[in-house]
Structure formats: C-alpha cells, structure tokens
Enzyme design. Structure first.
Site, mmCIF file in Angstrom:
data_model
loop_
_atom_site.group_PDB
_atom_site.id
_atom_site.type_symbol
_atom_site.label_atom_id
_atom_site.label_comp_id
_atom_site.label_asym_id
_atom_site.label_seq_id
_atom_site.Cartn_x
_atom_site.Cartn_y
_atom_site.Cartn_z
ATOM 1 N N GLY A 1 0.842 -1.192 0.000
ATOM 2 C CA GLY A 1 0.000 0.000 0.000
ATOM 3 C C GLY A 1 0.874 1.237 0.000
ATOM 4 C CB CYS B 1 5.212 -4.092 0.109
ATOM 5 S SG CYS B 1 5.888 -2.470 -0.229
ATOM 6 C CE1 TYR B 2 0.963 1.231 5.249
ATOM 7 C CE2 TYR B 2 -0.390 -0.681 5.782
ATOM 8 C CZ TYR B 2 -0.043 0.641 5.986
ATOM 9 O OH TYR B 2 -0.705 1.376 6.935
ATOM 10 C CG HIS C 1 5.614 -5.762 -4.554
ATOM 11 N ND1 HIS C 1 4.359 -5.576 -4.044
ATOM 12 C CD2 HIS C 1 6.308 -4.633 -4.259
ATOM 13 C CE1 HIS C 1 4.275 -4.391 -3.465
ATOM 14 N NE2 HIS C 1 5.458 -3.801 -3.581
ATOM 15 C CD GLU D 1 2.632 -8.441 -5.098
ATOM 16 O OE1 GLU D 1 3.436 -9.170 -4.487
ATOM 17 O OE2 GLU D 1 2.369 -7.278 -4.752
ATOM 18 C CG ASP E 1 -12.181 -6.720 -20.816
ATOM 19 O OD1 ASP E 1 -11.537 -7.778 -20.955
ATOM 20 O OD2 ASP E 1 -11.643 -5.624 -20.567
ATOM 21 C CE LYS F 1 -7.877 -6.529 -21.668
ATOM 22 N NZ LYS F 1 -9.120 -5.822 -21.951
#
Ligand code: XMP
Length: 505
Positions: free
Chosen positions: A55, A82-83, A167, A169, A224, A361
């Site tokens: 964050g 992280c945060y 991170h 991710e 989408d 996506k």
C-alpha cells in the site's frame, strides 16, 4: 464457500489483486477483502491463510490503514507483503524508518526456510518502497536482506507469521511463485479450486442480481464486454440486449466485424458519432475527455434502455479498470477508465452489474476460451472504450481521428504480417499534438508527429515497451509518412509502465 481460502487484506497497493490471482493460479481460492475486516467476518470464510497487501501509506502515520490486532492472534498463517511486512513489524514493536528501493533489486537470502524454502542465496526481486523495517523484536528471525533494506524478510519464531519487503506477485520477482507455493503449503490448503467454478458463480450472481428483469450489455467488441455478454446471456437468455455505441472513435472496419461476430444476439447499433464529437469540442484535458465519453456512453445506454424497458446495465469492467480509476480508499487514481470513473454519479439504472470486476485480462481470456468464444475475439488486442479519442492528444476533431485511424490500420497491418502479433499485448499509433518540419517531394512540409506504441504485458498493470526490429519500424514509418499526407514524422515510444501508462492519455 467450501474451498480452502486465502484472504488478501487490501491496504491499497496497485498490485494487491495480483496476489489473489497468483494464489488462484495455484488452484487455491483467494479473495480480496478490505483491510479493516474484523476477526468475526474472517471466520465467515473457510480461511486457511491471510496475506496483507502492499500500500502507498507509511505505517507509522496516525491516519494510515490499520489491521485489527486480534487477527494476529487467530493462529491463522499470515504473510505481510511490502506495507503488510512493515505493518507486522510495527505492530510487534519493530522500528520502521526511511529506506528506498524501486524496481529490480537483488536480495540475499540468509535463511532459505519456510516461505523462502528453495530460494538461492541471491535472488532478483521487485521492490517498490520508501520505508524499511530497521529492527525487529527478539521473537522474530531475519530471513533475508538487501543493500538498502536490513530486514527484507522475516518470520516469527513461534507463530506462522511472515513478512517480505518485495513483491512476489509481480512477474519481475523471479521466484515469486515459489514463495506463494510455500505459503500455501504452510497454510495446509487443498488446491481444489478451478476457473470453471468461477464461471458458474458469475452466472449465478448475474441471475440473482437481475432476477426477472431485462438488461442491456454495453458491447464494444473487445474481449471483456464479449465475455460479460456471454455470461449474462447464459444467465438471463433473451432478456438481454447488446448495445454497441458507434461513437466515431472506432478502428477501421470495427463496427462491421462486431456486428458479424454477434449476429446471433439481440444487438442494437447506435450511431452516436455526431453527439460525441460535439461534446468533445474544445476539450483538451485527458481526464475531462474520459469523463465526458463515459457520461455520454451512459446517456446513450439510458435512452436505449428506456425504449426497450431494460432496468439493468451490464458492463465488462475488469479489475485493472477499477484500480487505475482509484476506486479504493487507499490507492491512488492513475486515470479514469471510461466505464468506472467516467460513469456519472446519477444514472437511470436500477443497478450496474459487472460480472468480471475482480478479474484480470488474461483470466478473462481463459474464461473466453472455456466459453467457446471465437478466436478473433479471444486474441484481439485490448482496445480502450473511449477508442481513438484517447489516442489523439488534446482536442479530438474528425480530421485527427481520420489521421489516427489510417495510422492505426498501417500499424496493425504491418505487425500482423509478422509473428510479433502473438507476443505483443498492444500495438497502436498515437497522434501527438506536436507539429514538425519535414520535406516531402523536395518541398517543405509541416505536419503531425505520430508516435508508435507497442508493449508486452501479462495483465496491463505493468508493461514493457517491445523491442521491435528496426526493419518493421522502418516499414511502418515509411508507410505512414507516404500514405498520410498530414504526417511528417514518426517516433517510437520506449517507455515502460510504470512510469508511463500504456495509453498516452
Ligand atoms: P493504461 O493506459 O491505463 O491501460 O496503462 C491499461 C489497459 O487498459 C486499457 N484502457 C482502457 N480500457 N476504458 C477501457 O475499456 C478506458 O477508459 C481505458 N483506458 C485504458 C488500455 O488500452 C490498456 O490495455
């Protein structure tokens, strides 16, 4: 929900949702929840693990988002990223202070155990932080450090509580996936969740939200809205009408190809070119442009709905559209995606239904394949709802749209002749509002500068400019300057996202 679940507590990081999808990719159900969730609410899920996201705030500020301290006592494995990493350290009495690292960084793995099991001594990771954990109490063990970050990863000695400053991710962290696999096994999770479950749930949700009512779906022909249409049509059948708005900013041949692809659906095509151009007259600011386009879209949809008696609007909004529009309290607004922040505050719909709102996506692409949508739709490059209007910098005029439409066709034709098209996320032209001097046929020419943008990306949250061979760029440039008299110069955009975004506006 009967699946073993890992909850991601959202502290406003741009990549928070990526964490959930990385977990889902490993067959474990994961859901994003607000950071201020209570222990009682957590118990309503079948929770096996908790991840605290990154964050933008500073943990030591009074106003920064907090975690209910009782959650740390629930004996559920916790991983702070992280945060989240700094927050755990802070809550246990560790010291947080300035310490910056951005981008690719090497960390030294001091102890390759638990979450870091299987990692090498030195690992390339993605960092993005301005503060660091400087000290941590006795009951913790340091697992990794980097040049500017003395405590880059830690574990609690007696409880399943972990933190990593980087991170895992994002794809730039080479062994990010392994960290999640380790955490999943620490949580003792069964990997029994599949994408098919999600499709069933989305159809069920749309059916519940719409009841016996009628709905329209805002169709753009992109993946989408096409997937949202397929889901909605399975949910409510012919009570669904697709509406395609021709705002005048479509690519060449696009309206015809969409009409063709959706010929088996109730489809209404609205020619709204005049009103969109009129509304954008004299408008230069990109955010204002996006908002005007978003509002005008909704007004057209309202008019059609009134005619056919539909009360619900379905949109193919996906997660990155929402996160970049700054829909969460603690994340920063990057740009107003037309279908999120462009929506006016008062609309004449009972509800706006967004079945894909939590997906990326590429997850939508997987669903499209499972639903059997045509290849041309599944592999179509993303195209923003406001269309070519956000690829003309500054005021949008018919002349400029005409120029950019021609340039877009040339870029597409040249890239699609090569194998590059399967590697690239997007490739397009932008009409800059810069004019420049040139020479055409021995005569001075003064005309527009076109920029070419081509990027590689996995989910559009980050992107790299593509290293297109000069031969292809040369062909594009020659064709654009030869075939479009108003253009004298072509440049190539060599900026990653971040710091740039994919679209120029
Ligand atoms: P940016 O420019 O934010 O784009 O890096 C990320 C992805 O989103 C697309 N994009 C939009 N899509 N409405 C959309 O439907 C919008 O207003 C919008 N703006 C950007 C962009 O093409 C890229 O794929």
């Amino acid at each position: 929900m009967s699946y073993d679940t890992i909850l991601v507590l959202d502290f406003g990081g741009q990549y928070a949702h990526l964490i959930a999808r990385r977990i889902r990719e490993k067959g474990v159900y994961s859901e994003i929840v607000p950071h201020d969730i209570t222990p009682e609410e957590i118990k309503s899920f079948n929770v096996k693990g908790i991840i605290l996201s990154g964050g933008p705030a500073c943990v030591i500020n009074e106003s920064s988002p907090k975690l209910n301290p009782k959650i740390l006592e629930m004996n559920i494995p916790i991983l702070g990223i992280c945060y989240g990493h700094q927050l755990i350290a802070h809550m246990f009495g560790g010291k947080i202070g300035p310490g910056k690292e951005y981008g690719a960084t090497y960390v030294v793995i001091d102890k390759p155990v638990d979450i870091l099991s299987g990692l090498s001594k030195r690992e390339k990771v993605w960092m993005s932080h301005s503060d660091s954990v400087l000290s941590i109490p006795e009951e913790f063990e340091v697992l990794a450090h980097s040049k500017n970050c003395p405590i880059a990863a830690f574990k609690h000695k007696n409880k399943p509580i972990y933190g990593v400053q980087w991170h895992p991710e994002v794809i730039h962290t080479i062994k990010g996936g392994l960290i999640f696999t380790n955490f999943i096994s620490i949580c003792n999770c069964q990997a029994n969740w599949k994408m098919e479950n999600l499709i069933e749930r989305m159809i069920e949700d749309v059916r519940n939200e719409i009841g016996n009512g009628k709905a329209i779906i805002a169709l753009s022909g992109g993946i989408d809205s096409s997937v949202a249409a397929a889901i909605a049509s399975r949910a409510i059948g012919d009570r669904l009408t697709a509406v395609l708005v021709d705002h005048g900013f479509m690519r060449e041949g696009e309206i015809e190809s969409i009409k063709n692809a959706f010929k088996n659906m109730n489809l209404i095509v609205v020619d709204a070119k005049g009103r969109f151009f009129e509304k954008l007259k004299g408008v230069f600011d990109p955010e204002l442009k996006r908002k005007i386009i978003g509002e005008e879209f909704v007004r057209v949809f309202e008019e059609v709905s009134k005619e056919i008696g539909a009360e619900f609007l379905i949109q193919g909004t996906i997660y990155p559209d929402r996160i970049e529009s700054g829909f969460r309290r603690h994340s920063d607004k990057i740009k107003s995606h037309h279908n999120v922040a462009g929506i006016p505050s008062r609309v004449k719909f009972k509800k706006i239904v967004e079945p894909l709102k939590d997906l990326y996506k590429d997850e939508v692409r997987k669903i499209a394949l499972m639903l059997g949508l045509p290849r041309e739709i599944v592999h179509r490059q993303p195209f923003p709802g406001p269309g070519l209007a956000v690829r003309v910098i500054g005021e949008v005029t018919e002349e400029k749209i005409d120029i950019i439409r021609k340039a877009d066709r040339i870029v597409r034709e040249e890239i699609e002749r090569t194998k590059l098209k399967d590697k690239l996320w997007q490739y397009f032209a932008v009409l800059t509002n810069v004019k420049s001097t040139g020479v055409k046929g021995d005569v001075r020419a003064y005309g527009y500068v076109i920029a070419i943008r081509a990027v590689e990306s996995a989910e559009a949250m980050t992107a790299n400019f593509a290293r297109i061979p000069y031969k292809i760029l040369e062909r594009i440039s020659t064709r654009i300057t030869n075939e479009i008299p108003e253009v004298v110069r072509v440049v190539y955009d060599i900026t990653h996202k971040p710091p740039a975004t994919i679209e120029w506006e």
